[in-house]
Structure formats: structure tokens, C-alpha cells
Design a protein around this motif. Structure first.
Motif, PDB file in Angstrom:
ATOM      1  N   VAL A 116       0.798  -1.469   0.069  1.00  0.00           N
ATOM      2  CA  VAL A 116       0.177   0.207   0.037  1.00  0.00           C
ATOM      3  C   VAL A 116       0.685   1.392   0.015  1.00  0.00           C
ATOM      4  CG1 VAL A 116      -1.854   1.067   0.927  1.00  0.00           C
ATOM      5  CG2 VAL A 116      -1.775  -1.256   1.044  1.00  0.00           C
ATOM      6  N   ALA A 117       1.950   1.365   0.964  1.00  0.00           N
ATOM      7  CA  ALA A 117       2.469   2.646   1.067  1.00  0.00           C
ATOM      8  C   ALA A 117       3.840   2.860  -0.821  1.00  0.00           C
ATOM      9  CB  ALA A 117       3.511   2.245   1.556  1.00  0.00           C
ATOM     10  N   GLU A 118       3.905   1.223  -1.238  1.00  0.00           N
ATOM     11  CA  GLU A 118       4.559   1.185  -2.679  1.00  0.00           C
ATOM     12  C   GLU A 118       3.158   2.071  -3.897  1.00  0.00           C
ATOM     13  OE1 GLU A 118       6.439  -1.399  -3.979  1.00  0.00           O
ATOM     14  OE2 GLU A 118       7.992  -1.378  -2.239  1.00  0.00           O
ATOM     15  N   ALA A 119       2.375   1.722  -3.348  1.00  0.00           N
ATOM     16  CA  ALA A 119       1.337   1.884  -3.936  1.00  0.00           C
ATOM     17  C   ALA A 119       0.773   3.250  -4.696  1.00  0.00           C
ATOM     18  CB  ALA A 119       0.227   0.660  -4.569  1.00  0.00           C
ATOM     19  N   LYS A 120       0.692   3.558  -3.356  1.00  0.00           N
ATOM     20  CA  LYS A 120       0.207   5.093  -3.074  1.00  0.00           C
ATOM     21  C   LYS A 120       1.707   6.028  -2.722  1.00  0.00           C
ATOM     22  CE  LYS A 120      -3.005   5.817  -2.516  1.00  0.00           C
ATOM     23  NZ  LYS A 120      -4.519   5.967  -4.039  1.00  0.00           N
ATOM     24  N   ASN A 121       2.233   5.459  -2.811  1.00  0.00           N
ATOM     25  CA  ASN A 121       3.809   6.376  -2.599  1.00  0.00           C
ATOM     26  C   ASN A 121       3.652   7.366  -1.365  1.00  0.00           C
ATOM     27  OD1 ASN A 121       5.905   7.758  -3.559  1.00  0.00           O
ATOM     28  ND2 ASN A 121       5.401   9.748  -5.016  1.00  0.00           N
ATOM     29  N   LEU A 122       3.471   6.889  -0.122  1.00  0.00           N
ATOM     30  CA  LEU A 122       2.825   7.810   0.967  1.00  0.00           C
ATOM     31  C   LEU A 122       4.345   7.954   1.349  1.00  0.00           C
ATOM     32  CD1 LEU A 122       0.529   4.558   2.786  1.00  0.00           C
ATOM     33  CD2 LEU A 122      -0.029   7.335   1.802  1.00  0.00           C
ATOM     34  N   ALA A 123       5.672   7.187   1.064  1.00  0.00           N
ATOM     35  CA  ALA A 123       6.564   8.527   1.489  1.00  0.00           C
ATOM     36  C   ALA A 123       6.942  10.092   0.577  1.00  0.00           C
ATOM     37  CB  ALA A 123       8.242   7.909   0.651  1.00  0.00           C
ATOM     38  N   ARG A 124       5.939  10.291  -0.281  1.00  0.00           N
ATOM     39  CA  ARG A 124       5.598  11.295  -0.309  1.00  0.00           C
ATOM     40  C   ARG A 124       4.541  11.835  -0.739  1.00  0.00           C
ATOM     41  NH1 ARG A 124      11.068  12.621  -3.171  1.00  0.00           N
ATOM     42  NH2 ARG A 124      12.222  10.739  -3.856  1.00  0.00           N
ATOM     43  N   ASP A 125       3.571  11.876   0.426  1.00  0.00           N
ATOM     44  CA  ASP A 125       2.827  11.890   0.042  1.00  0.00           C
ATOM     45  C   ASP A 125       2.177  12.816   1.321  1.00  0.00           C
ATOM     46  OD1 ASP A 125      -0.627  13.042   0.940  1.00  0.00           O
ATOM     47  OD2 ASP A 125      -0.785  10.813  -0.189  1.00  0.00           O
ATOM     48  N   GLU A 126       2.656  14.456   1.173  1.00  0.00           N
ATOM     49  CA  GLU A 126       2.222  15.318   1.942  1.00  0.00           C
ATOM     50  C   GLU A 126       2.119  15.472   3.105  1.00  0.00           C
ATOM     51  OE1 GLU A 126       3.271  19.343   0.539  1.00  0.00           O
ATOM     52  OE2 GLU A 126       4.424  18.809  -0.771  1.00  0.00           O
ATOM     53  N   GLU A 127       0.263  15.715   1.898  1.00  0.00           N
ATOM     54  CA  GLU A 127      -0.844  14.947   3.796  1.00  0.00           C
ATOM     55  C   GLU A 127      -1.228  14.073   4.787  1.00  0.00           C
ATOM     56  OE1 GLU A 127      -5.775  14.723   3.248  1.00  0.00           O
ATOM     57  OE2 GLU A 127      -4.619  13.976   1.667  1.00  0.00           O
ATOM     58  N   PHE A 128       0.047  13.171   4.208  1.00  0.00           N
ATOM     59  CA  PHE A 128      -0.061  11.223   4.975  1.00  0.00           C
ATOM     60  C   PHE A 128       1.172  11.747   5.913  1.00  0.00           C
ATOM     61  CE2 PHE A 128       1.892   7.829   5.803  1.00  0.00           C
ATOM     62  CZ  PHE A 128       1.344   7.320   6.605  1.00  0.00           C
ATOM     63  N   LEU A 129       1.880  12.523   5.425  1.00  0.00           N
ATOM     64  CA  LEU A 129       3.330  13.202   6.329  1.00  0.00           C
ATOM     65  C   LEU A 129       2.665  13.497   7.474  1.00  0.00           C
ATOM     66  CD1 LEU A 129       6.333  12.472   3.576  1.00  0.00           C
ATOM     67  CD2 LEU A 129       5.201  10.659   5.181  1.00  0.00           C
ATOM     68  N   GLU A 130       2.044  14.506   6.619  1.00  0.00           N
ATOM     69  CA  GLU A 130       1.916  15.449   7.618  1.00  0.00           C
ATOM     70  C   GLU A 130       0.547  15.274   9.134  1.00  0.00           C
ATOM     71  OE1 GLU A 130      -0.088  20.616   8.409  1.00  0.00           O
ATOM     72  OE2 GLU A 130       0.341  19.020   5.861  1.00  0.00           O
ATOM     73  N   LEU A 131      -0.558  14.576   8.687  1.00  0.00           N
ATOM     74  CA  LEU A 131      -1.399  13.839   9.430  1.00  0.00           C
ATOM     75  C   LEU A 131      -0.634  13.627  10.712  1.00  0.00           C
ATOM     76  CD1 LEU A 131      -4.123  13.418   6.933  1.00  0.00           C
ATOM     77  CD2 LEU A 131      -3.944  14.890   8.994  1.00  0.00           C
ATOM     78  N   HIS A 167     -11.111  -1.330   7.192  1.00  0.00           N
ATOM     79  CA  HIS A 167     -11.515  -0.242   8.956  1.00  0.00           C
ATOM     80  C   HIS A 167      -9.810  -0.062   8.419  1.00  0.00           C
ATOM     81  CE1 HIS A 167     -14.746  -1.896   9.496  1.00  0.00           C
ATOM     82  NE2 HIS A 167     -14.238  -2.652  10.641  1.00  0.00           N
ATOM     83  N   PHE A 168     -10.156   1.176   7.868  1.00  0.00           N
ATOM     84  CA  PHE A 168      -8.719   2.256   8.316  1.00  0.00           C
ATOM     85  C   PHE A 168      -9.252   3.811   9.092  1.00  0.00           C
ATOM     86  CE2 PHE A 168      -5.411   5.479   7.725  1.00  0.00           C
ATOM     87  CZ  PHE A 168      -3.877   4.463   6.932  1.00  0.00           C
ATOM     88  N   SER A 169      -8.344   4.265   9.734  1.00  0.00           N
ATOM     89  CA  SER A 169      -8.751   4.978  11.003  1.00  0.00           C
ATOM     90  C   SER A 169      -7.522   6.121  10.500  1.00  0.00           C
ATOM     91  CB  SER A 169      -8.574   5.070  12.158  1.00  0.00           C
ATOM     92  OG  SER A 169      -9.521   4.194  12.540  1.00  0.00           O
ATOM     93  N   SER A 170      -7.873   7.469  10.502  1.00  0.00           N
ATOM     94  CA  SER A 170      -7.110   9.341   9.835  1.00  0.00           C
ATOM     95  C   SER A 170      -7.184  10.112  10.256  1.00  0.00           C
ATOM     96  CB  SER A 170      -6.650   8.700   8.494  1.00  0.00           C
ATOM     97  OG  SER A 170      -7.350   9.090   7.936  1.00  0.00           O
ATOM     98  N   PRO A 171      -6.851  11.550  10.702  1.00  0.00           N
ATOM     99  CA  PRO A 171      -7.208  12.213  10.885  1.00  0.00           C
ATOM    100  C   PRO A 171      -8.324  13.285   9.809  1.00  0.00           C
ATOM    101  CG  PRO A 171      -5.098  12.650  11.980  1.00  0.00           C
ATOM    102  CD  PRO A 171      -5.160  11.865  11.045  1.00  0.00           C
ATOM    103  N   SER A 172      -8.101  12.406   8.190  1.00  0.00           N
ATOM    104  CA  SER A 172      -8.876  12.583   7.010  1.00  0.00           C
ATOM    105  C   SER A 172      -9.886  11.576   7.076  1.00  0.00           C
ATOM    106  CB  SER A 172      -7.425  12.680   5.739  1.00  0.00           C
ATOM    107  OG  SER A 172      -7.966  13.845   4.277  1.00  0.00           O
ATOM    108  N   LYS A 173     -10.638  12.118   6.199  1.00  0.00           N
ATOM    109  CA  LYS A 173     -11.661  11.392   5.951  1.00  0.00           C
ATOM    110  C   LYS A 173     -11.354  11.123   4.401  1.00  0.00           C
ATOM    111  CE  LYS A 173     -15.767  14.683   8.240  1.00  0.00           C
ATOM    112  NZ  LYS A 173     -17.100  14.779   7.180  1.00  0.00           N
ATOM    113  N   THR A 174     -11.575  11.846   3.647  1.00  0.00           N
ATOM    114  CA  THR A 174     -10.864  11.261   1.817  1.00  0.00           C
ATOM    115  C   THR A 174      -9.798  10.701   2.652  1.00  0.00           C
ATOM    116  OG1 THR A 174      -9.917  13.124   1.828  1.00  0.00           O
ATOM    117  CG2 THR A 174     -11.479  12.864   1.352  1.00  0.00           C
ATOM    118  N   LEU A 175      -8.509  10.900   2.839  1.00  0.00           N
ATOM    119  CA  LEU A 175      -7.306   9.433   2.891  1.00  0.00           C
ATOM    120  C   LEU A 175      -8.255   8.174   3.517  1.00  0.00           C
ATOM    121  CD1 LEU A 175      -4.362   9.333   3.399  1.00  0.00           C
ATOM    122  CD2 LEU A 175      -4.027  10.300   5.169  1.00  0.00           C
ATOM    123  N   SER A 176      -8.930   8.374   5.378  1.00  0.00           N
ATOM    124  CA  SER A 176      -9.242   7.301   5.412  1.00  0.00           C
ATOM    125  C   SER A 176      -9.937   5.893   4.343  1.00  0.00           C
ATOM    126  CB  SER A 176     -10.431   7.165   6.547  1.00  0.00           C
ATOM    127  OG  SER A 176      -9.514   8.217   7.299  1.00  0.00           O
TER     128      SER A 176
END
Length: 710
Positions: A116-131, A167-176
Motif C-alpha cells: 500500500v505504501a508503494e502503491a500510494k507513494n506515501l513516502a512523498r504524500d504530504e498530507e499523509f506525512l503531515e497528518l 477499516h482504516f482510521s486517520s484524521p482525514s475522511k478522504t485519506l481514510s
């Protein structure tokens, strides 16, 4: 006394049996003890609950809002049962459960987090890293990302089905929602790759090879066309030779040469035929000369007929001769014309043939090069068609159905999932309950004193003979003389229980002892003596506490230092009226200690005390002996050898039960009999244990509680 009375021995066995029975019900009684301690700590408990509730509310207010999105997938097991009998069916069911458990573990694995991290390129996802506070110069550590993903994803199998909620939980609705869907999709893709991995790799390889051959074929075809255009090579028809190569006749020049050759051969034939015809005068039927020839024959026939009949100068004959000559000239001219036409046509065709032949011969080298290029094109096309056919075959055979499918995609949640005030309050209350249970348990565990009178039977294995309330003001003598006082009633109840110790009534000689001083031992001895005297029994109270006697203060009067128990044990005189104090108000005789001896244990262990006690047995119906405490002293141990038994006095909520058990153990190891115990100084703190409702007396007169001396 040398031997215990048999009835007392039997009663002791019965009491121990009863004590064991009460121990069997200890669980029920312990619950009551916990409830009592719970009520005693009610303010502490209220504080703990309030503190936990406040902590739960603060945790809710200070926590970050989390939104949970859910995607649902279906995991189907495609395992086929070997047979249709019951046993393999059960095995299949077990295998299916193992399969599902494996899928659940895979869903929660670092493998999925990495995909999932590679597919969504989370290492460079600013929203994910900030949240999730992972921003480190625009790129986060891969392990930290995987750890965050695993901490916030929840896999929830739906009972009695093959459906699984992700289920996935995060501070963002769309990110979840995005990560929940990505988790499901990556799991489905990973499963498909696992099942059809070899086929996918083969198709990938073939696809790459097909792409290369497509480019190579295009290049070779372009080169062939450019060569043909540059050399004006036009292919009209494809023919295969024995070796599989194209011949030179396939070009336009070769086709023209062939046509000219055929036309030349036809012209030569026509010329020869024209020449032969001119010599044989045998013309074809459709030839104009045939008509002329027929006319010539008719004219010659007429000329012959006229010649036979007429002379040379016959005009008609002359005309006929002229006609014949004219016809002959026409045939000759026509024959010459046909022959010349055939010769001219032959020459023209031969010239054109020679020109085409020259062009064809000059194109032979170019045809060889063209054939080489053409064979390369054909080879590339054959390889391309073969690989393409193979690719289509793999695609048709290997595109199996995935056994995991996405049922419901995750949608951005409308309300927050956490923090939940209700859940936090529930956790706070559960935590408070645990703390309360621990507090009450520790209170019960650390509180080793006797609070509940029933602990006498439950913990010590002794029958409870009496429960004595704390004396609330006024002289003790007056309280005992007052028949309706709670102190007097309590000891009357105790006396009644003692009278049932043997079938013949109360044992004649009873020793009263305790663990330590000031537990109410002396008061109990005095009160029991007075109570037995009230029954009309001749009672003797002996003060055998030769170390620290308090009995004279209770009885009053002279201490008789020269005539007390110490003097009797040291001398040879017997018990007499001079050595006794008559307690007229209570109706019993009292033998004080007298002076304090330097060796009390030796005096009590001497045969002299047994002799005095034997004398008293003959003169009195009931003998009560107030002895020294058991702990750290041996006085009571020596007395237990000559009395019928002992009554153990225990002050409520003072001495640890372990110390009481050790004292009783010392007493029993020497052969002493313990009839039971009396619990003294019970107050309102013991009311919750049920004291005051089973003995016919109560407490709570509103006066200050004053504990009496020993």
C-alpha cells in the motif's frame, strides 16, 4: 486435671467440623467482607470514579478526531473436496478455516503495508506525512510508514460468512477511504499475482518480445519498401519457389518481358504463316484474300470458258482477262502487305523484347537484395505472428477468476469514529472499577485483624462463644449489675453458649486468656464469674495473671498481698476464707494474685497449683481462671495442662489473625483444649458485619465510645 473430659473432646471435634463447614462457605462470607470494605471506602471510591470520569472527558476533548472508512471484500475458498463422504467434508471445513485465518493474517501483515505504501507513494504524500507527523525533509522512513499503517488498519471478519471488513482510521475522511480501498485492491492484486504469477510473468515476457519484434518488423518493412521505391521494383504477384524465396518474375519488368516474349513469338508465327500462305495460296477462311481468291477462281473459270468459245479479240474475253489480272494483282499486293506487316510487327516486338531483356538483366542484382530484404520481413512477420498467437493462448488459458473480490468500496465517513465520549467514559468507568476492586482487595488483604466476629469460625476454626460490645461510659460493675444492659446481656449470651459445651453443662474449670494485654480478658473473666453466680452456682474467680493483674481494680477491696495466689503457691496452706475476697454484689469468690512473684511460670507449673485446683473443684461448682496473655509468655501454656479448657478472648480489629493463629497453635501443641473465642470491644464499625442482630442486644445509644481496660 490429668485428662480432658470425653464430652469436651467430642464437642471440640464437632466444633472443628462446624468450623470446616463454615470454611466451605468462606466464599459467600468473603463477598460480604468485600462489600463491607467497599462501604467503608465509599468516599475513596467516589473520588476514584470522579477522577476517572474527568480523565475520560479530558481525553475526549484533547484527542484528535479520527475518521474510519470501511471497505468490504469477499474471500472465497476454491478448495475442492476429494470425496463426498462426511470425514473429508469435515477436513475440508477445517482447511477452509485455516485458509481464512491465513488470509486474515496476510491482511494484517507488513507485506500489505509495504504494498500500500508503494502503491500510494506515501513516502512523498504530504498530507499523509503531515497528518501522522512523519514529515522528515519531505520523505519519511519506510518502516515508520508501515508501522503507522498497521497501527491504524483493522481487519474484521464477519461471523458465519466469508466477508471481511477492512477499516482504516486517520484524521482525514478522504485519506481514510482512499487507504481502505487501496488496502483492499492491493490485497486482491497480490492474491491474483500469487495464483497466476507464472502466467503473468510469461505474458509480460511475451509482451516485451512482441513489442521488440513489432518494431523490428516495422523497420524491415520500411527498409524493403524504401529499397523497392528507390529501384522502381514493383511486385505484382507473390509466388514461392522451392526454397521459399521470391523469383525475379514477380517484378513488373519480368511481367513485361514475359508479355513481350509471348507477343514476339506470336509475331514470328504470324510472319511464318504469312510467308507460307503467300507460297501456298491457302488462305484462312476469314482472310480477305480468300474472297479475292474465290473471285479469281470464278474469273479464271469464266476466262477459260470464254477462251474455248471465243477468240482472243472477243471483247468480253479481253475484259475477263483484265479482271483476272486485277484479281491476281490484288491478291499479290494483299499477300505482300500481310507479310510486311508481320515482319514489321516482329521487328518491333523483338526490339522491345531486347530492351525489356536488357532492363531485366540489369535488375537481377537488385532482385537478390530485394529478396533478402523480403525474406527478413517474412521471417519477422512469422515470429511476430507466432509470439502473438502464444500470448493470446496464455491470456485465454491463464486469465482465471480471482477468488477474492471487492464487494463494497469505502466511502468518506460523515461522522468521526474516535474519540467517542461514551466509549471513553465506559473505559474510565471500567478503569475505576478495576482500581476500586484492587483497592478493596488490598484493603481486605492487608487488613489482617479480626473485624467480623464470624472470622472466628471462618479463619481460626473456633466456635464463636460471644460478641461483646464496647462499654460506653460508667463503671463496669454497675453495667454488669444492671441486668438489662447490653454488656450484661452480651455476657449472659456468652455464658449460655458455654453451658452447651458439654452434655453436663459448662466445664468446671475454664481458663480465660488472650494474645496480648488489654483485650478484655480480665473483664470477660469477671463478667463470666458474675454471670455463672447469677445461675446460683458457687463460683470462684482465680486471678492467675501473676505478672500484670488488673482484676483487683475490677473487684475492688484489698489486694491480699500476703494471702493471695502467690502466697498459696509458695506455702503449704489451703484455700480458705482468709485468702479469698467475697464479691458480694456479684455473688462469687475471688482469689487475687497477691504479691508479684519473681518466678510466675515455675509457680504455675508446680504440683502445688494442681493441688489447690483439686481442692477448689471440691468446693466450687464453677471455676474461672484469668491467666496471662499467650504471646511471648508461657503462663497460660502451663495452666492449660490442669484446666478443662480455655476460652480465647480476641479484641476486634486489633491483633493480626496470624499472631492469633500462632498463639492458638502453641496452646494446642501442648495438649490444651480451646472451647471457643469471645470477641470483645465491638463498636459501630463492626455493625456492617451483622453484629447486634443475632444475640439479642444492640448498641448505638449516642454516647462516646470508650474502650475499657483489661
Amino acid at each position: 486435671m490429668n485428662e480432658k473430659i470425653p464430652a469436651a473432646v467430642a464437642f471440640e471435634d464437632q466444633l472443628r467440623t462446624n468450623g470446616q463447614y463454615e470454611e466451605d462457605e468462606a466464599f459467600h462470607l468473603d463477598l460480604e467482607r468485600y462489600w463491607i470494605e467497599f462501604r467503608a471506602l465509599k468516599f475513596w471510591i467516589a473520588g476514584i470514579i470522579a477522577l476517572c470520569v474527568v480523565a475520560g472527558v479530558l481525553a475526549t476533548l484533547l484527542a484528535t478526531d479520527l475518521f474510519r472508512a470501511s471497505a468490504r471484500i469477499e474471500v472465497s475458498d476454491e478448495s475442492v473436496s476429494v470425496t463426498d463422504v462426511d470425514l473429508p467434508t469435515r477436513v475440508a471445513l477445517r482447511n477452509e478455516q485455516n485458509f481464512l485465518n491465513t488470509q486474515y493474517q496476510l491482511l494484517n501483515s507488513r507485506f500489505m503495508a509495504s504494498r500500500v505504501a508503494e502503491a500510494k507513494n506515501l513516502a512523498r504524500d504530504e498530507e499523509f506525512l503531515e497528518l501522522f507527523n512523519l514529515d522528515e525533509e519531505g520523505q519519511a522512513d519506510q518502516q515508520a510508514i508501515e508501522r503507522v499503517l498497521l497501527e491504524n488498519v483493522t481487519v474484521e471478519p464477519i461471523s458465519q460468512s466469508s466477508l471481511v471488513d477492512i477499516h482504516f482510521s486517520s484524521p482525514s475522511k478522504t485519506l481514510s477511504a482512499d487507504l481502505a480501498n487501496s488496502w483492499a485492491e492491493e490485497f486482491i492484486s497480490a492474491n491474483y499475482e500469487k495464483r497466476f504469477g507464472a502466467n503473468i510473468e510469461a505474458r509480460k515476457f511475451l509482451n516485451e518480445q512482441i513489442a521488440e519484434l513489432r518494431e523490428k518488423l516495422a523497420e524491415s518493412e520500411t527498409e524493403l519498401i524504401e529499397y523497392a521505391n528507390a529501384n522502381e521494383i514493383l511486385i505484382l504477384q507473390t509466388e514461392r519457389g522451392d526454397a521459399g524465396s521470391d523469383s525475379a518474375s514477380q517484378t513488373l519488368i519480368a511481367n513485361d518481358l514475359e508479355a513481350l516474349n509471348n507477343a514476339l513469338a506470336s509475331a514470328v508465327s504470324d510472319r511464318i504463316e504469312a510467308r507460307a500462305t503467300s507460297l501456298s495460296s491457302d488462305f484462312p477462311a476469314n482472310d480477305p484474300r480468300s474472297i479475292l481468291r474465290a473471285d479469281l477462281i470464278r474469273a479464271e473459270a469464266e476466262l477459260a470458258r470464254l477462251s474455248e468459245n471465243f477468240g482472243p479479240l472477243y471483247p468480253e474475253l479481253i475484259d475477263k482477262k483484265t479482271e483476272v489480272e486485277a484479281l491476281r494483282s490484288s491478291i499479290s499486293r494483299e499477300t505482300s502487305s500481310v507479310l510486311r506487316s508481320a515482319e514489321i510487327r516482329e521487328r518491333e516486338l523483338r526490339a522491345r523484347f531486347e530492351a525489356a531483356k536488357s532492363r531485366f538483366l540489369s535488375q537481377q542484382g537488385q532482385s537478390i537484395d530485394y529478396g533478402i530484404l523480403k525474406r527478413e520481413v517474412d521471417t519477422n512477420r512469422e515470429l511476430y505472428d507466432a509470439l502473438l498467437q502464444r500470448y493470446k493462448g496464455l491470456e485465454a488459458s491463464g486469465a482465471g477468476q480471482n477468488n477474492i473480490s471487492l464487494i463494497d468500496r469505502a466511502a468518506p465517513p460523515k461522522v468521526r469514529y474516535s474519540p467517542s465520549l461514551a466509549l471513553n467514559l465506559l473505559i474510565a468507568l471500567a478503569t475505576a472499577a478495576i482500581l476500586v476492586v484492587v483497592l478493596v482487595y488490598l484493603r481486605v488483604l492487608l487488613s489482617q485483624t479480626l473485624k467480623d466476629p464470624q472470622d472466628v469460625s471462618r479463619r481460626l476454626g473456633l466456635p464463636l462463644l460471644g460478641a461483646i460490645p464496647t462499654h460506653k461510659g460508667g463503671p463496669v460493675n454497675e453495667a454488669l449489675l444492671e441486668r438489662s444492659s447490653e454488656l450484661s446481656e452480651a455476657y449472659k449470651s456468652t455464658r449460655t453458649n458455654i453451658t452447651f459445651l458439654t452434655p453436663d453443662g459448662a466445664p468446671q474449670v475454664i481458663m480465660v486468656t488472650s494474645s496480648v494485654p488489654s483485650e478484655g480478658k480480665s473483664l470477660s473473666s469477671f463478667a463470666l464469674a458474675a454471670s455463672f453466680a447469677q445461675l446460683g452456682k458457687k463460683t470462684l474467680l482465680i486471678d492467675a495473671d501473676l505478672r500484670n493483674s488488673k482484676m483487683v481494680e475490677l473487684v475492688g477491696g484489698d489486694s491480699l498481698e500476703d494471702r493471695g495466689l502467690t502466697a498459696l503457691l509458695s506455702g503449704a496452706s489451703q484455700i480458705s476464707a482468709d485468702s479469698l475476697i467475697n464479691v458480694a454484689d456479684h455473688g462469687f469468690d475471688f482469689l487475687p494474685t497477691g504479691r508479684k512473684p519473681p518466678n510466675p511460670v515455675e509457680l504455675l507449673a508446680s504440683p502445688r497449683f494442681r493441688e489447690l485446683l483439686d481442692q477448689a473443684r471440691q468446693d466450687y461448682d464453677q471455676i474461672i481462671i484469668d491467666s496471662a496473655p499467650l504471646l511471648s509468655l508461657s503462663d497460660a501454656i502451663e495452666l492449660s495442662r490442669v484446666v478443662d479448657g480455655a476460652i480465647y478472648v480476641i479484641e476486634a480489629d486489633r491483633i493480626k489473625l496470624r499472631a492469633i493463629e500462632q498463639a492458638l497453635k502453641r496452646l494446642r501443641e501442648t495438649g490444651g483444649m480451646v472451647f471457643g473465642a469471645i470477641v470483645t470491644k465491638l463498636d459501630q464499625n463492626n455493625s456492617t458485619f451483622g453484629y447486634g442482630y443475632g444475640y439479642g442486644y444492640g448498641y448505638g445509644y449516642g454516647q462516646a465510645i470508650e474502650k475499657s481496660d483489661d
